[in-house]
Design a protein around this motif. Structure first.
Motif, mmCIF file in Angstrom:
data_model
loop_
_atom_site.group_PDB
_atom_site.id
_atom_site.type_symbol
_atom_site.label_atom_id
_atom_site.label_comp_id
_atom_site.label_asym_id
_atom_site.label_seq_id
_atom_site.Cartn_x
_atom_site.Cartn_y
_atom_site.Cartn_z
ATOM 1 N N SER A 81 0.756 -1.189 0.117
ATOM 2 C CA SER A 81 0.030 0.059 0.031
ATOM 3 C C SER A 81 0.723 1.312 -0.040
ATOM 4 O O SER A 81 2.040 1.204 0.445
ATOM 5 N N ASN A 82 0.138 2.445 -0.324
ATOM 6 C CA ASN A 82 0.514 3.716 -0.176
ATOM 7 C C ASN A 82 1.928 3.950 -0.769
ATOM 8 O O ASN A 82 3.052 4.190 -0.237
ATOM 9 N N VAL A 83 2.016 3.665 -2.124
ATOM 10 C CA VAL A 83 3.092 3.483 -2.766
ATOM 11 C C VAL A 83 3.503 5.117 -3.173
ATOM 12 O O VAL A 83 2.583 5.962 -3.473
ATOM 13 N N VAL A 132 1.147 8.029 -4.967
ATOM 14 C CA VAL A 132 0.221 7.346 -5.893
ATOM 15 C C VAL A 132 -1.135 7.118 -4.999
ATOM 16 O O VAL A 132 -1.423 6.695 -3.943
ATOM 17 N N ALA A 173 -3.596 3.659 -3.451
ATOM 18 C CA ALA A 173 -2.497 2.359 -3.781
ATOM 19 C C ALA A 173 -2.592 1.492 -2.695
ATOM 20 O O ALA A 173 -2.167 1.463 -1.614
ATOM 21 N N TYR A 174 -3.537 0.690 -2.926
ATOM 22 C CA TYR A 174 -3.904 -0.472 -1.926
ATOM 23 C C TYR A 174 -3.869 -1.778 -2.858
ATOM 24 O O TYR A 174 -4.951 -2.046 -3.498
ATOM 25 N N TYR A 175 -2.892 -2.590 -2.821
ATOM 26 C CA TYR A 175 -2.810 -3.825 -3.825
ATOM 27 C C TYR A 175 -2.601 -5.094 -2.922
ATOM 28 O O TYR A 175 -1.887 -5.102 -1.950
ATOM 29 N N ILE A 200 0.970 1.016 -11.980
ATOM 30 C CA ILE A 200 0.415 2.203 -11.253
ATOM 31 C C ILE A 200 0.440 3.234 -12.373
ATOM 32 O O ILE A 200 1.622 3.532 -13.082
ATOM 33 N N PHE A 236 7.017 1.901 -0.221
ATOM 34 C CA PHE A 236 5.743 1.353 -0.002
ATOM 35 C C PHE A 236 5.355 1.088 1.195
ATOM 36 O O PHE A 236 6.414 0.979 2.144
ATOM 37 N N GLY A 245 -8.627 1.546 -3.377
ATOM 38 C CA GLY A 245 -8.011 0.599 -4.193
ATOM 39 C C GLY A 245 -8.692 -0.571 -4.184
ATOM 40 O O GLY A 245 -9.836 -0.683 -4.240
#
Lengths: 390, 356
Positions: free
Chosen positions: B159-161, B173, B176-178, B208, B221, B238
């Motif tokens: 997360s939080n890239v 980004v 950004a939660y993957y 991204i 990240f 995300g």
């Protein structure tokens, strides 16, 4: 239409049925509420009737209940402000048994309006498995101000997130791994898609919005129609001598944690119920310690509100005390020591507890009776919508 | 004419000078007709070169729907000018041809500049590895204890890239939660009414989009979910979702938190019955931020293939943890959770970052 839950206490069946039939007849219970509120002193306009007959054009959704004016400012919830459509949707979901795996258990099953949104058993066995739960069902009133964590141990951080626990618990609503099936049942309903859209726009029927709507409804469960409120607003008839004395005893011995107004400090305390709490860090009897994993918090529980306390037996996180007399007796002579005991109960040269004469104890019970809000159980805005409208 | 010529880019300076001669009022036709075959061929070559550039831009624009129409209008201008240049060349109007070439060149330069300013995309890859090898499920790997561990599932929220812009600024980004994972199919239903399953999956990279064009020097990240989202499961963002089997679960039921990471597998010790291992992190204090600096800046922009390659070495998750003594790490194992979260923070190494 969902078959409503049968309330388990006959006396409350009578209350519910009378309220319901009044609404169906069109006059609605609001007049009774107004009357009750006038004597109770809450300066609110009469609530809108709930049982509006079906109208071809979409009726405007009533605004959600307003917080009592003499309460602390309502904390803002920027991510999920309460709206009329959100409250209405949350109310329907709260009473909808289709949310459970078996289609038989709703939130209201263990949080009945007639009992200030708790139930009269110590450990309710009303979930999908009929197994007794680990904790007594807490009252849900005035949770808008509960900002230090929910559940008895404060493990849930907000009302939105809280919903997942009872929904997925195997003994409560049984939807572990099945929330998608629950969402399917909601989406297939004739009314829900429109209600979700009204509340949340194009995003519509999502798990997140189920959680948001349930939170909006619960956050607007205000209880402020007691005789204490009338006194606080300068609108009450004189109190009896016992009630006056009880108020002083309360201020001296109880108000430290049960702060008048909300009648809770939203804090966590060990009030001397048990001497030991076991070794399993996850055991429910660890209390707040089960959440923080700190030895300092073992055996602590969230201070419950005392609003409606006289009508919400049994008491404590496990419902171990059946009557208020037993509760007062516990504080006078029944407390046991343990390292995390609230230091306010410790005494020089005496076991922990609160020194109180018999007369003071009786007076205290009289005072606690003043905290009952008779209008809450009949408030049509909080009633089961499946009972009052098709 | 001079004004128009000043806009020409370098390759056309020679031709412009040539055309400038041909535009003298008094000697126009005579001098123009003296254009050598070589010069003529050079003009043809320039037209062909610009046509090729148009063709390449057309291909790129076709791949970028959002800007397609606006860019196509600019492109049409360039094509019309090129066509006019060809016609004028055929009619031996060399001055006119050069002027049209100048117009086409300007249109294409503007278009190229607009294109270069377009945001690009970055592929962030974090390949699962065990030591030097790529991680495979159902394969026994030897631990430092001499015993083996066989993985059936590794999942975590990446997360939080943030990308560090050359010069020190940061691009965060959004959303950004993957969910990065390698796992077998999971049956989530408790059997009564649902048949919800999560499919077997190996997902080790995220793409991204919308990264501003420019030069970047590093990446940051997190493993886990930041407190704002983690404290309110209704917020989402995300790929965050409560139906991913990465939320309140057995052992986390009364605890508002996503499960930040999961490792499942079996720990084998000789001929003994293997021990089932379930290790999880979660709760705000287990949120870990990881940052890596590139060995050289990488470019991001439209048409640039930018890739940041990491390895997530799950062997490092076993540092200071004993799978036999602690086969279960969940909410209640606060100390072991901290160790495991620290191990996650140390598991990532930068393999490289490329972008041209």
């Amino acid at each position: 239409m969902i078959r409503p839950e049968a309330p388990r206490r006959r006396s409350f069946v009578v209350l519910l049925v009378s309220a319901t039939s009044a609404c169906v007849l069109g006059a609605c219970a609001s007049e009774a509420i107004v009357a009750a509120r006038e004597t109770g002193g809450a300066a609110e306009p009469p609530p809108p009737p709930v049982a509006a007959p079906p109208i071809p054009s979409a009726p405007a959704t009533p605004a959600p209940p307003e917080p009592p004016a003499h309460f602390p400012p309502l904390p803002e919830v920027p991510d999920n402000p309460t709206t009329g459509p959100g409250f209405a949707l949350g109310r329907r979901l709260f009473y909808d048994a289709r949310l459970s795996r078996t289609g038989t258990v709703s939130c209201a099953t263990c949080h009945e309006q007639a009992h200030a949104f708790t139930v009269p058993e110590a450990l309710p066995a009303r979930g999908v498995t009929q197994e007794p739960l680990a904790r007594h069902a807490p009252s849900l009133v005035n949770l808008a101000w509960a900002d230090s964590g929910l559940f008895w141990d404060g493990g849930s951080k907000n009302l939105e997130s809280l919903a997942l626990a009872p929904l997925t618990h195997v003994d409560e609503m049984g939807r572990e791994g099945e929330l998608d099936a629950m969402m399917g049942a909601i989406a297939a309903d004739a009314a829900y898609p429109r209600m979700f859209e009204a509340a949340f726009g194009a995003e519509g029927v999502t798990v997140g919005n189920v959680m948001r709507a349930l939170a909006q409804f619960q956050r607007a469960l205000f209880s402020a129609g007691s005789r204490w409120d009338a006194w606080r607003l300068g609108q009450s008839a004189p109190w009896s001598a016992d009630e006056e004395l009880g108020r002083d005893v309360f201020a001296r011995d109880c108000a430290r944690c049960h702060t008048p107004g909300l009648f809770t400090d939203a804090g966590f305390h060990n009030n001397g119920l048990d001497a030991s709490f076991g070794d399993d860090p996850e055991a429910p009897r660890r209390g707040r310690g089960r959440v923080t994993f700190s030895a300092d918090d073992v055996g602590k529980y969230r201070t419950p509100t005392l609003r409606n306390v006289a009508v919400t037996a049994p008491y404590m996180h496990d419902g171990r005390f059946a009557t208020l007399e037993t509760v007062v007796a516990h504080y006078r002579t029944g407390m046991v020591d343990s390292p995390s005991l609230d230091p306010g109960f410790r005494r020089e040269g005496a076991p922990p507890g609160i020194a109180m004469s018999d007369a003071e104890a009786r007076a205290l019970l009289s005072f606690l009776d003043l905290l009952t809000d008779p209008a809450l159980g009949l408030d049509p805005r909080y009633a089961n919508p499946f009972l009052v409208s098709p | 004419m001079r004004h128009a010529l000043s806009l020409l880019v370098v390759p056309f300076v020679a031709l412009a000078a040539l055309a400038g001669c041909s535009s003298d009022d008094d000697a126009d036709d005579a001098q123009a007709s003296q254009l050598s075959a070589a010069q003529r061929a050079e003009l043809d070559a320039q037209i062909a070169e610009l046509k090729e550039k148009v063709r390449q831009l057309e291909l790129r624009i076709a791949a970028d729907e959002g800007f397609k129409q606006a860019l196509e209008r600019e492109l049409d201008k360039a094509k019309a000018a090129l066509k006019a240049a060809e016609d004028k060349l055929a009619a031996e109007d060399y001055a006119g041809a050069v002027a049209e070439l100048a117009a086409a060149t300007k249109a294409l330069a503007d278009l190229q500049a607009a294109w270069d300013a377009l945001p690009g995309s970055v592929t962030l890859e974090a390949k699962f590895a065990f030591g030097a090898a790529d991680l495979q499920l159902d394969t026994p790997y030897e631990l430092s204890t001499g015993k083996t561990f066989t993985f059936s599932e590794v999942r975590y929220w990446l997360s939080n890239v943030k990308l560090t812009v050359a010069g020190g600024a940061t691009f965060t980004v959004p959303n950004a939660y993957y969910l990065v994972e390698v796992m077998q199919q999971q049956n989530l239903s408790n059997g009564a009414t649902g048949t919800h399953t999560l499919p077997a999956n190996r997902r080790e990279s995220v793409v991204i989009g919308g990264v501003p064009s420019g030069s970047y020097t590093g990446v940051e990240f997190a493993v886990g979910v930041d407190p704002v989202r983690n404290d309110n499961l209704a917020l989402g963002g995300g790929e965050l979702h409560v139906l991913k089997n990465m939320t309140s679960d057995n052992g986390w039921m009364w605890f508002t938190s996503y499960i930040f990471s999961k490792v499942r597998g079996s720990y084998a010790q000789g001929d003994d019955e293997p021990i089932a291992v379930a290790w999880e992190t979660g709760a705000n204090e287990n949120y870990r931020v990881i940052s890596k600096t590139f060995s050289a800046p990488v470019k991001v922009g439209a048409g640039v293939d930018t890739k940041v390659s990491l390895r997530a070495d799950v062997k490092k998750l076993f540092t200071d943890l004993d799978a036999e003594a602690t086969p279960t790490i969940k909410a209640a194992q606060a100390a072991e959770r901290t160790t495991l979260a620290n191990n996650w923070a140390n598991a990532f190494e930068l393999v490289g970052a490329t972008g041209q």
